[in-house]
Design an enzyme around this catalytic site. Structure first.
Site, PDB file in Angstrom:
ATOM      1  N   GLY A  22       0.618  -1.295   0.154  1.00 32.24           N
ATOM      2  CA  GLY A  22      -0.016  -0.145   0.064  1.00 32.24           C
ATOM      3  C   GLY A  22       0.862   0.873  -0.535  1.00 32.24           C
ATOM      4  O   GLY A  22       0.600   2.508  -0.836  1.00 32.24           O
TER       5      GLY A  22
ATOM      6  N   ASP B 150       3.847  -3.374  13.988  1.00 33.75           N
ATOM      7  CA  ASP B 150       4.017  -4.026  12.927  1.00 33.75           C
ATOM      8  C   ASP B 150       5.007  -4.636  12.440  1.00 33.75           C
ATOM      9  O   ASP B 150       5.216  -5.482  10.950  1.00 33.75           O
ATOM     10  CB  ASP B 150       3.542  -2.776  11.233  1.00 33.75           C
ATOM     11  CG  ASP B 150       2.970  -3.466  10.320  1.00 33.75           C
ATOM     12  OD1 ASP B 150       2.064  -4.727  10.364  1.00 33.75           O
ATOM     13  OD2 ASP B 150       3.197  -3.315   9.589  1.00 33.75           O
TER      14      ASP B 150
END
Length: 861
Positions: free
Chosen positions: A507, A622
Site C-alpha cells: 500500500g 507492525d
C-alpha cells in the site's frame, strides 16, 4: 508486571495454580502481638486483604488528650491505586503526640502508613516531622512524606521497622512536628516476630567482609527491600504469618540472567530454616545465570552512612544440581567479597532444603545520608572447580541498621521537576520495593521528546507545503540524519523506476532493487506513494527512527530522497527477501527447522534492541513475517518502521494512547480494545510469527473452519481445551524437530499470545527461551545420533524427560555430554513431568510418542 522463566512459560501457568496448595502446607507463624490502627477513623474497618483495622478515635493506645492535641481528618481525594483502609483517614498533629502500645517482650515489626494528600486545611507538602520509639530510637527526622512518595500515580507507601522490645513491654511511638509545621499518620501496624529470626542474640556473629559483626538486640532495623527473586509479587496474606510483602526484582536486576519457575515441589524446612523464614513461593523461584552472562547483579538505592544487613535466601530445586561442588559461587557487595564460596547443597545437605545467609556491609556517608546505589553480585567460584559455571539466588532482604546514636533518619529525596501531567506533583524516585531501577529525570526526557516532535512537525509542514527544490540540499530533512540522494541518482539506480526492477509491492508503493556507487552496491529502494498523507508520516517516522538505530538484526537505512514530491527510502539490500516467502505461497524452497529457529532468534534480538537499547523505547507496531527480511547469509533483520512509535517514558506513562494500527491477524487484541500501545503489543505479534513459522500458514485463512481461521486464536483455543496436538505443523519439518525443542518453542509462542500484556514475557526472555530451544535441538542430535526424532512415529516424548534450566560446564563446555544428566532428574520430577508436561494431552499415543500431526500440503490463501 509478571515475568516468568522463559524456558517454562507454559509449565509456569500450571505450576502457579499448584503452588497455591503447596503454600497451604506450610503452617503460618501465629503472632502473639497483632495491632492494626486506622488513624483518624472512629470505626473499625476491613482492608483489601480482609484484615480488620481498629479506629484510633478514643483508642486505648492514644492519650486522653488526643482530641485536643490532634485532629482526625479525611483525605480530600483518592487515587485509584490507593486503598481506602488505612489511607483515607489520617491523624494530624500540631504538637508532640505519643501512641502507647502494650506488647510482650521480643521482636516486633512496626509499620507506618503514609498517604501524602490534603486533609481539611492541611496540605502534606508543608508537613515535616520526626518519629521516635521509646525515646531511644529515631526512625524519621525532618521527614517529608510528600518528598518520599513513590510517584504521583501511586503516592501511598509504608515504612517498616524491626525493634526488640525489652522488659518494659511497651512501644511508645512519638510524632514531633517541626516548628511551624505538622505531623500526620494514616495507619500503624505492630506484629510480633519469632525469636531468633532476625535478632540471633548479642553473641551470634554475622559475616562482615574479612571480620565478624555482632548485631545487638538494642539495634533497630529498617527494611528497605524484600525481594522474591525471579518470581512475582507475594501479597501479605500469602506470607508465613508476619504479613511481609515480597516484591519481584525486575526493576533492580542488571545484565543477562535466567529464571527458574514455580515448581510443584514441597520445600523441606528445617530447624535452622523454619517455615516462617520465607514463603515457599520464594524458595521455588530463583534466578540463575544465563549462558551469556558473567554474573548475577542487582543495584539497590540505599541511604549512605549506615550498616546494612543482607539476608540471601537459597534453595536448590534444579534437577541437575544434586551434589555439593556442582554449583559454587561468590557473593560480593559493592565489589567487596562477603562470601567466597557458597555451595547450597553443602550448606543444606540436600535438595529442596532452604537456607538463608546473613551478611553485614557498611555504606560510607556522602555527608548528608543521601542515596547511593548498592551493587550485589553473584558469580561462579571457579577456584573450587565446580561442575557448572553458575550462581543462584531465590530471595533477598535488605535492612538498614540504626547508627550508634540510635537513629535511622536519612535525608529526604531531592524534589524532582514537575512531570507535566501529574497536577503539579513530580514523579519521585521510588523509595519502596517496587517499580524503580534508575532515577529518571522526567523533565529531561520530555524535553528530548518535545524536540523530536517539533522536528517532525516542522518537516511535516515543509512536506505539506510542497517542497519542489531539485538540488541535493533541497530536502526539508536535516542532512545529518542519513545520506540524502538526488532524484537523478534514484532514477539511474532503477532504470527510471523500471517495473523489471520491482521486488516488492504494498500500500506504500513499490520496492525496487537498485544499484548505487557506480553499480557496485545493491540496495532496496522504497518509493512511497506521494499522494498519501499517511505516506508522508511514515516517511518521516522511518527516517527519524532508523537513521539513529544500528543493529545486526535491524535493516539499515542508507539514505533518502525527497525531491519534486518524491519520497524515497534507500535500504541495504536483503538478498533472500521476506521470511514469509520461505514459509508458504512461494516457489522458494522451504527452510529447515534450525534455520527457521535461528531466524526467529535474530528477529527477537532486533525487537529486544528496539525495546531496550535506544535512549527511548521504540515500539515497532507492525511485526509480521513480511517485515522480517533475510540477507545473503540468512541473517534476520526487522524492517519497516513506518508505524513505529516512541514508547512510554516510565513512571506514570505505562503505555502510548494511539489509534489502532497494524496488520490483520497480528494485532494485539488488548491494544485493539483499549487503544493503549505497549512493547507487549510487539510481543503478541511476534508470538503469531512464531506459530506462522512452525505451521507454515498465514495468520488468517478465511476458508478454514471458523475456529481455525485465526492462527493465534486457534492456538490459544487448543491450549485451553487441552488439544494442542491439533496444531498442524509444517510437514516439511517432519523428522527435524527434537521434542524438547518443540515443547519450549510452543511454550514461548503461547506465552507471547497471552491476553493480558502484563503477563507476556519481555523480548529479552523470548530471546533467551528461543536460544534455549536451539540448545535443546542441537543437544538432542549430538547426544545420540541414533535416537529417532520423529515425533510422529516414535522417539521419546518430552513428557518422559523433564527439562530443566540450562547450565554451563565449568570452562564453558556444553551443558552436558550425558543425555540422562541433561534431561532427567529424580523419579518424582519425572512423574511430575508426565502429568503436567506441555503435551500431556497427547501422551496416550499408541506409538509412545507425542501425537503431533503434520498436514499434507501447504496452506493456500
Amino acid at each position: 508486571m509478571l515475568y516468568f522463566a522463559p524456558c517454562f512459560f507454559f509449565l509456569l501457568q500450571i505450576f502457579t495454580t499448584t503452588t497455591t496448595t503447596t503454600t497451604a502446607r506450610t503452617p503460618p507463624y501465629r503472632a502473639t502481638d497483632y495491632i492494626l490502627l486506622n488513624c483518624g477513623s472512629s470505626t473499625n474497618s476491613t482492608d483489601h486483604s480482609n484484615r480488620s483495622w481498629e479506629g484510633d478515635e478514643r483508642s486505648k493506645y492514644a492519650p486522653s488528650t488526643a482530641s485536643t492535641s490532634s485532629s482526625a481528618l479525611q483525605a480530600s481525594s483518592q487515587h485509584s491505586s490507593v486503598n481506602t483502609v488505612p489511607y483515607m483517614t489520617a491523624r494530624v498533629f500540631n504538637s508532640r503526640f505519643t501512641y502507647t502500645f502494650p506488647v510482650l517482650m521480643g521482636p516486633k515489626f512496626i509499620r507506618l502508613y503514609f498517604y501524602p494528600n490534603t486533609y481539611s486545611n492541611y496540605n502534606t507538602t508543608q508537613s515535616f516531622f520526626s518519629v521516635s520509639v521509646n525515646n531511644n530510637f529515631t526512625l524519621l527526622n525532618n521527614f517529608s512524606a510528600d518528598l518520599n512518595s513513590p510517584s504521583a500515580s501511586n503516592p501511598s507507601f509504608m515504612k517498616e521497622y524491626l525493634i526488640n522490645v525489652g522488659e518494659n513491654q511497651r512501644i511508645d511511638l512519638t510524632f514531633s512536628p517541626n516548628q511551624n509545621s505538622f505531623a500526620f499518620i494514616n495507619g500503624i501496624e505492630i506484629v510480633s516476630v519469632p525469636d531468633k529470626l532476625y535478632f540471633k542474640g548479642n553473641g551470634v556473629p554475622i559475616k562482615f567482609i574479612d571480620q565478624l559483626y555482632y548485631l545487638q538486640d538494642n539495634t533497630v532495623l529498617e527494611n528497605l527491600y524484600r525481594i522474591n527473586v525471579g518470581g512475582t509479587n507475594i501479597e501479605i496474606q500469602d506470607d508465613s504469618g508476619m504479613f511481609r510483602a515480597w516484591y519481584q526484582d525486575d526493576d533492580y536486576i542488571f545484565g543477562d540472567y535466567g529464571f527458574y519457575p514455580h515448581l510443584d515441589v514441597q520445600i523441606h524446612y528445617t530447624r535452622q530454616t523454619p517455615p516462617y523464614s520465607a514463603p515457599e513461593k520464594v524458595y521455588t523461584t530463583s534466578r540463575t545465570m544465563a549462558n551469556t552472562s558473567k554474573s548475577l547483579e542487582w543495584h539497590f538505592p540505599v541511604d549512605s552512612g549506615f550498616y546494612y544487613l543482607h539476608r540471601f535466601h537459597f534453595c536448590e530445586i534444579q534437577l541437575e544440581i544434586t551434589k555439593s561442588n556442582q554449583r559454587v559461587f561468590t557473593i560480593t557487595i559493592d565489589n567487596q567479597t562477603v562470601d567466597a564460596e557458597v555451595d547450597v547443597i553443602f550448606l543444606t545437605g540436600g535438595t529442596k532444603i532452604p537456607i538463608y545467609e546473613d551478611y553485614i556491609t557498611w555504606v560510607p556517608d556522602d555527608g548528608r545520608h543521601g542515596k547511593k546505589d548498592l551493587c550485589l553480585s553473584l558469580f561462579p567460584a571457579r577456584e573450587s572447580h565446580p561442575l557448572y559455571d553458575n550462581a543462584l539466588l531465590n530471595g533477598l532482604e535488605i535492612f538498614k541498621l540504626s547508627d550508634p546514636s540510635g537513629s535511622l533518619a536519612a535525608a529526604n529525596p531531592e524534589p524532582l521537576p514537575d512531570d507535566g501531567e501529574s497536577g503539579g506533583m513530580a514523579i519521585r524516585p521510588v523509595n519502596e520495593k517496587r517499580s524503580r531501577k534508575h532515577l529518571v529525570i522526567i523533565g529531561s526526557v520530555i524535553g528530548v521528546i518535545a524536540l523530536i516532535i517539533a522536528a517532525i512537525i516542522i518537516s511535516f509542514l515543509s512536506f505539506r507545503s510542497g517542497t519542489t527544490r531539485t538540488s541535493g540540499s533541497g530536502s526539508s530533512l536535516p542532512s545529518n540524519l542519513c545520506k540524502h540522494f538526488l532524484l537523478d541518482e534514484m532514477k539511474s539506480a532503477t532504470d527510471n523506476f523500471n517495473d523489471n526492477f520491482v521486488i516488492g509491492k504494498g500500500g506504500f508503493g513499490n520496492v525496487y532493487k537498485g544499484y548505487i556507487n557506480n553499480g557496485a552496491t545493491a540496495v532496496a529502494i522504497k518509493r512511497l506513494n506521494s499522494s498519501s498523507n499517511q505516506g508522508v508520516h511514515e516517511f518521516l517516522t522511518e527516517i527519524n527512527m532508523l537513521s539513529k538505530l544500528r543493529h545486526l538484526h535491524l535493516v539499515s537505512l542508507l539514505g533518502y530522497c525527497h525531491e519534486n514530491g518524491e519520497m524515497i527510502l534507500v535500504y541495504e539490500y536483503m538478498a533472500h527477501g521476506t521470511l514469509q516467502e520461505h514459509l508458504y505461497n512461494s516457489e522458494n524452497s522451504l527452510l529447515p527447522w534450525k534455520q527457521r529457529l535461528q531466524i526467529c532468534i535474530g528477529a527477537a534480538k532486533g525487537l529486544h534492541y528496539l525495546h531496550t537499547s535506544s535512549k527511548h523505547t521504540i515500539i515497532h507496531r507492525d511485526v509480521k513475517s513480511t517485515n522480517i527480511l533475510l540477507d545473503e547469509r540468512w541473517v534476520a533483520k526487522v524492517s519497516d518502521f513506518g508505524l513505529s512509535r516512541v514508547g512510554p517514558t516510565g513512571g506514570l506513562h505505562t503505555h502510548v494512547s494511539t489509534l489502532v494500527k497494524g496488520s490483520f491477524g497480528y494485532l494485539d487484541p488488548e491494544y485493539y480494545r483499549r487503544q493503549q500501545l505497549t512493547v507487549k503489543s510487539d510481543v503478541f505479534s511476534f508470538g503469531v510469527v512464531l506459530f506462522e513459522v512452525l505451521c507454515a500458514r498465514p495468520p488468517i485463512i478465511l476458508s478454514l473452519p471458523k475456529e481455525e481461521v485465526n492462527l493465534a486464536e486457534w492456538a490459544k483455543h487448543c491450549l485451553k481445551k487441552g488439544t494442542l496436538e491439533q496444531i498442524i505443523i509444517d510437514p516439511s519439518l517432519k523428522d527435524e524437530i527434537a521434542p524438547e525443542c518443540l515443547s519450549i518453542y510452543i511454550e514461548t509462542a503461547l506465552m507471547c499470545l497471552r491476553d493480558r500484556g502484563t503477563e507476556r514475557p519481555a523480548m529479552s526472555d523470548v530471546v533467551w527461551s528461543l536460544e534455549f530451544a536451539m540448545q535443546l535441538q542441537e543437544a538432542a542430535k549430538k547426544i545420540d545420533g541414533d535416537v529417532a526424532m520423529d515425533i510422529v512415529g516414535g522417539g521419546f516424548s518430552p513428557l518422559e524427560k523433564p527439562i530443566s534450566f540450562p547450565l554451563l560446564w565449568n570452562g564453558g563446555g556444553p551443558n552436558s555430554t550425558d543425555h540422562e544428566e541433561m534431561f532427567s532428574g529424580s523419579s518424582e520430577a519425572a512423574s511430575r513431568s508426565k502429568c503436567s508436561g506441555f503435551l500431556s494431552s497427547s501422551a496416550s499415543s499408541s506409538s509412545g510418542g507425542a501425537r503431533i500431526f503434520f498436514h499434507r500440503g501447504h496452506y493456500k490463501t
